[in-house]
Design an enzyme around this catalytic site. Sequence first.
Site, short mmCIF file in Angstrom:
data_model
loop_
_atom_site.label_atom_id
_atom_site.label_comp_id
_atom_site.label_asym_id
_atom_site.label_seq_id
_atom_site.Cartn_x
_atom_site.Cartn_y
_atom_site.Cartn_z
N GLU A 457 0.81 -1.22 0.00
CA GLU A 457 0.00 0.00 0.00
C GLU A 457 0.85 1.27 0.00
OE1 GLU A 457 -2.93 0.39 -0.68
OE2 GLU A 457 -3.31 -1.76 -0.70
N GLY A 458 1.89 1.27 -0.80
CA GLY A 458 2.80 2.41 -0.83
C GLY A 458 3.86 2.19 0.23
#
Length: 602
Positions: A457-458
């Site tokens: 997620e990043g």
Amino acid sequence: MTLRAVIDHLLYRWLQVENLCQRERHADHNRQTFDAVLDTCQRIAHDKFAPYNRLIDTQEPRFDGERVVLPAATHEAHRAYVESGMLAAAQTYEMGGMQLPFTVESAANAFFGCASVSMGAHMLTVGNANLLMAHGTPMQQAVFAAHEFNGRWAGTMCLSEPQAGSSLSDIVTRAEPDGPDHEQDPLGPRYRLRGHKMWISNGDHELTENIVHLVLAKIPDSQGQLVPGTRGISLFIVPKFLVDIRGQLQERNDVALAGLNHKCGWRGTVNTLLNFGEGRYPVRGQAGAIGYRVGEVGEGLRCMFHMMNEARIGVGMAATMLGMAGYLASLDYARQRPQGRLPGPGGKDPQSPMVRIIEHADVRRMLLIQKAYAEGALALELYCARLVDECHTGSEPQRQQAQQLLEVLTPIAKSWPSEWCLEANSLAIQVHGGYGYTRDFPVEQYWRDNRLNMIHEGTHGIQAQDLLGRKVRMQGGQVLQALGERLMRTVNQAKNQPGWIEQADALSQSWSELLATTHEAGLQPDMGLPQAVPYLQAFGHTVLAWIWLDVALTADTEGAGDQGRRAACRFFFAHELPKAKTWLASVSLGDRTAVDLPEEAF
Ligand SMILES: Cc1cc2nc3c(=O)[nH]c(=O)nc-3n(C[C@H](O)[C@H](O)[C@H](O)COP(=O)(O)OP(=O)(O)OC[C@H]3O[C@@H](n4cnc5c(N)ncnc54)[C@H](O)[C@@H]3O)c2cc1C
């Protein structure tokens, strides 16, 4: 102190979620209905998830050439979760939901994160369906989202490719219109997709009868070229099995499992490499996975952000609950393990009984840091969930303010628990000594499970760049200002409450220093980005100091719970907040040693 007591304090005394029942959407709810949801989730987590957390770690998902095999316990846990109605908890009655506030839904889901974070496929399924509720057509909502909310089907998000993880603009999965009538399909404009998607969580399994993949892909231009950059990206629903408009399953779509990834932790969740459109399952005699476009051409990443932002808060919550699980396990261990004697009179007498390790100062230090990290992170996540409720049902000014706060807090909600609750897990191992390093105790698994959260997620580095390079400058700095105003409200309240003046001053000072460094970094953008991670760390610790002070102001009884809250807050201000100054100094220094070092010198 139990997890339930922590959650009750945060929900009812701090965030005052009962006030949400005055809003039309939640008018049928009250404290009893909220408690009933919390009780149910706590019970299912205790009975169906926690006992199998070690089993799903040792019995990894396996592919037998035909299907992905998961332990029976995972199927049972999934069934129990679906039957609880939690997949649709926040949805309207018409969608089969309970119209529960998102804050209560998040708190209820926290029990599962603590019991067995990687079991089941729930967070992505709900996020996927919520995206369709925001950007899908009514038909896409009725066919795909509705069957995800009722648990018949599960959902995924397919962004990453083997060669494109952080840099999504470089994806090469192609989507080409499927025949001259492709715009007329009732399920949405129909395309054929071809490409590979890497790291896809829950990409294949038999927990549900179908899987709804949400896939980012590029539509070629008239010369057959892919448009460079994120502008070329569109979003598609690609079901594992094709369906008709009543949701009846039809033939297999051309999505094939290429293999499973074998992970360090989080092993209860299948992780896959998927091949789209390679011809393994030809549809109507042709290779190419059928996909239905969601939203406009070129708007894929913007739509996907709806799911990514939710997933980021979900990742933060998962990291938090792993931190909490480690804290509770090490607290329990420290209360039972006898070892050594205390310094002072009689301390060297081998005839005297040993003390339990919770009596040693250093063990107490490690326990209180864990408490400050895990309970502070839980407060932050639930605060963000409350902001989501403001966005959904608040008045226009409340909505606007909540949206601004969420913009700037989302990178912190994702990254801070990922880093510091991982550190908490490391301390939980330390409290256990050698036993913590074995598989006889659960804490090493918590650490391995949590290690994922700084990556997906990043990554941490990407979140830091998003914060310093974009979020703090958004809307001409108004989102940062909104946070500053909210934080100063706490500072002013603390100044009027005996015992908190020192912390109020420290927080106000830390915020000023953060603003000054933000300004400095903005004047010299090159200086800022190499230092983005220390900036993120300073920002995160300042935010957590604010959250802790705000929580501590509501801890006004002499009960053990409130004593613990006040102590954790004081401890955080004494030992953690001062670190922000050092990190900001590192940003201001603008040191380029690492950046300028010739590659051969590494
Ligand atoms: C268990 C697991 C589950 C996952 N689930 C999903 C899923 O369901 N769906 C999905 O689409 N993806 C999923 N992912 C993919 C995940 O989001 C990516 O792994 C992540 O975005 C990083 O991409 P990468 O692995 O290609 O690493 P890279 O992008 O190659 O990054 C490697 C390192 O380089 C750094 N880096 C890269 N670019 C920059 C830059 N511009 N500036 C500074 N540093 C940079 C990164 O911070 C990182 O430290 C999952 C990954 C894992 C491990």
